[in-house]
Design an enzyme around this catalytic site. Structure first.
Site, PDB file in Angstrom:
ATOM      1  N   ILE A  88      39.977  -4.222   7.148  1.00 52.70           N
ATOM      2  CA  ILE A  88      40.961  -3.864   8.178  1.00 52.70           C
ATOM      3  C   ILE A  88      40.480  -4.312   9.561  1.00 52.70           C
ATOM      4  CG2 ILE A  88      42.344  -1.992   9.158  1.00 52.70           C
ATOM      5  CD1 ILE A  88      42.007  -0.462   6.557  1.00 52.70           C
TER       6      ILE A  88
ATOM      7  N   ASP B  61      28.797  -4.419  13.307  1.00 52.86           N
ATOM      8  CA  ASP B  61      28.957  -4.271  11.864  1.00 52.86           C
ATOM      9  C   ASP B  61      27.608  -4.458  11.179  1.00 52.86           C
ATOM     10  OD1 ASP B  61      31.697  -4.693   9.814  1.00 52.86           O
ATOM     11  OD2 ASP B  61      29.664  -4.906   9.002  1.00 52.86           O
TER      12      ASP B  61
ATOM     13  N   LEU C 102      27.231  -5.418   8.173  1.00 56.32           N
ATOM     14  CA  LEU C 102      27.382  -6.451   7.130  1.00 56.32           C
ATOM     15  C   LEU C 102      26.825  -5.961   5.793  1.00 56.32           C
ATOM     16  CD1 LEU C 102      26.613  -9.700   9.180  1.00 56.32           C
ATOM     17  CD2 LEU C 102      28.797  -8.564   8.791  1.00 56.32           C
TER      18      LEU C 102
ATOM     19  N   ASP D  77      44.574   8.906   4.258  1.00 52.63           N
ATOM     20  CA  ASP D  77      45.411  10.019   3.766  1.00 52.63           C
ATOM     21  C   ASP D  77      44.701  10.790   2.647  1.00 52.63           C
ATOM     22  OD1 ASP D  77      45.572   8.063   1.762  1.00 52.63           O
ATOM     23  OD2 ASP D  77      47.763   8.099   1.608  1.00 52.63           O
ATOM     24  N   GLU D  78      43.587  10.212   2.128  1.00 47.71           N
ATOM     25  CA  GLU D  78      42.915  10.859   0.987  1.00 47.71           C
ATOM     26  C   GLU D  78      42.293  12.196   1.375  1.00 47.71           C
ATOM     27  OE1 GLU D  78      40.726   8.129  -1.520  1.00 47.71           O
ATOM     28  OE2 GLU D  78      41.971   6.466  -0.879  1.00 47.71           O
TER      29      GLU D  78
ATOM     30  N   TYR E 205      33.991  10.184  -1.228  1.00 50.62           N
ATOM     31  CA  TYR E 205      34.545   9.348  -0.151  1.00 50.62           C
ATOM     32  C   TYR E 205      35.462  10.174   0.746  1.00 50.62           C
ATOM     33  CZ  TYR E 205      37.878   6.244   2.187  1.00 50.62           C
ATOM     34  OH  TYR E 205      38.690   5.640   3.132  1.00 50.62           O
TER      35      TYR E 205
ATOM     36  N   ALA F 172      35.804  13.352   1.011  1.00 49.34           N
ATOM     37  CA  ALA F 172      35.121  14.488   1.651  1.00 49.34           C
ATOM     38  C   ALA F 172      34.350  14.014   2.877  1.00 49.34           C
ATOM     39  CB  ALA F 172      34.184  15.169   0.660  1.00 49.34           C
TER      40      ALA F 172
ATOM     41  N   ASN G 175      47.230   3.616   1.545  1.00 56.75           N
ATOM     42  CA  ASN G 175      46.536   2.430   1.009  1.00 56.75           C
ATOM     43  C   ASN G 175      47.012   1.138   1.675  1.00 56.75           C
ATOM     44  OD1 ASN G 175      46.212   4.544  -1.110  1.00 56.75           O
ATOM     45  ND2 ASN G 175      45.113   2.890  -2.136  1.00 56.75           N
TER      46      ASN G 175
END
Ligand code: NAD
Ligand code: TYD
Length: 360
Positions: free
Chosen positions: A16, A42, A44, A142-143, A166, A168, A195
């Site tokens: 993203i 990042d 990487l 949204d999870e 993940y 949590a 997603n």
């Protein structure tokens, strides 16, 4: 509207983040109207690929883009970046992001998603004390809301009920972000998205994994009965929403972002097979024969579906890419970027990183 000048983007070499940087600095940058600086931090990991930004960096940037190979958990590095680049904005994408990996090894998820978010928040708090032109935008999922039954939608008021390591770790980071707003007045915004799919997604997530397995003639592993439901959104629509929130969202608020586009995994796969078959000139039934039902994921959430009324009403955001078009664009991208896939999957890319970049 906020004026965002020196933006620290974390995780800007991931799926993203790469698309976000391309949106702000790439070919269509006039759409975003951004003319400040981007500092891309990042680590990487296996999921990051800085080569995804080579073209943008060469063609479109002009002293307004900087890459730093480093870890969001290292406080001294974050402090140095804040001071050197006069950071006024953070958009925080960096994370361990794959549910299956969080089942195999949760520790990295706690380190990056929770401790890393804490480090960024805490440095922002110390550096932004005297300023009123700053923003910390936290990108979440949204999870965190858990699993839905056959009806209903996640709203911004749905209680958190994460069920994988993940989700949590993301839920914990969301709470920490909110606590920094309420306790320390740190200007934050938060988004919880459904997603995503599109170019540059690591081929371990459902859509790119299936496309690549189809192209390589490998089995298509469907977890459980294949009837779990996800709400799919094209990655650029997610990024436009994030950008809108960063510019116009109210501090202290969270916004749900979704595709309003629910698909059972097996029905999605059916659609994807037709598209790949047509584009790769293969008989669809030949591909369909490779569908393989496999053992279900532990704690597999049944259904996600987002109510995104708030962002639609308040910020006038809406989805712009329909599913058929988005899937076709995605398949086209993977068909013409086999090098990207081969590099990232073979480990060649990691060797190149070790040779060319020193991690901070
Ligand atoms: P990704 O796994 O493709 O990319 C993550 C990036 O973060 C990689 O470039 C990786 O190298 C980097 N990273 C990991 N640990 C780091 C660390 N300690 N320090 C610095 N960088 C680190 O993930 P993505 O799909 O691009 O997701 C980005 C964000 O969006 C995540 O926070 C994720 O939770 C959230 N999100 C993703 C989706 C989705 O469908 N992919 C949906 C909603 C929300
Ligand atoms: P995934 O892309 O891992 O996203 P998430 O679990 O974060 O929603 O998976 C999307 C859906 O596809 C999920 O219900 C699990 C399922 N799935 C498969 O059936 N087979 C696979 O090989 C993968 C990776 C996922």
């Amino acid at each position: 509207m906020r004026k965002l000048n020196n933006i620290l983007i974390t995780g800007g070499a991931g799926f993203i983040g790469v698309n976000f940087i391309r949106y702000l600095l790439g070919e269509s940058k006039q759409k975003s109207g951004f003319n400040g600086r981007i500092i891309n931090l990042d680590a990487l990991t296996y999921a990051g690929n800085i080569a995804s930004l080579n073209e943008v960096e060469k063609k479109y940037t002009n002293g307004n883009y900087f890459f730093i190979h480093g870890d969001i958990c290292v406080r001294s590095l974050i402090e140095e970046i804040f001071d050197k680049y006069d950071i006024d904005t953070i958009v925080h994408f960096a994370a361990e992001s794959h549910v299956d990996r969080s089942i195999l090894g949760p520790e990295a998820f706690i380190k990056t998603n929770f401790n890393g978010t804490f480090t960024l928040l805490d440095v922002a708090r110390s550096r932004w004390k005297e300023r009123d032109d700053t923003l910390f935008h936290h990108v979440s999922t949204d999870e965190v809301y858990g699993s839905l039954g056959e009806t209903g939608y996640f709203t911004e008021n749905t209680p958190y009920d994460p069920r994988s390591p993940y989700s949590a770790s993301k839920a914990a980071s969301d709470h920490l972000v909110m606590s920094y707003y309420h306790t320390f007045n740190l200007p934050i915004t938060l988004s919880n998205c459904s997603n995503n799919y599109g170019p540059y997604q690591f081929p371990e997530k459902l859509i790119p994994l299936m496309i690549n397995n189809m192209l390589e003639g490998k089995p298509l592993p469907v977890y459980g009965d294949g009837k779990n439901i996800r709400d799919w959104l094209y990655v650029e629509d997610h990024n436009i929403a994030v950008w809108e929130i960063m510019q116009k969202g109210r501090a202290g608020e969270k916004y749900n972002i979704g595709g309003e586009n629910e698909w059972e995994n097996i029905k999605l796969l059916d659609k994807l097979i037709d598209i790949v078959a047509e584009k790769s000139k293969t008989a669809p039934d030949k591909i369909r024969a490779t569908i393989t039902y496999v053992k279900d994921r532990a704690g597999h959430d049944r259904r996600y579906a987002i109510d995104c009324t708030k962002i639609k009403n308040e910020l006038k955001w809406k989805q712009t890419v329909d599913f058929e078009t988005g899937l076709k664009k995605t398949v086209d991208w993977y068909l013409s970027n086999s090098n990207w896939i081969n590099q990232i999957k073979s480990g060649e890319y990691q060797k190149w990183i070790d040779k060319n970049y020193i991690k901070r």
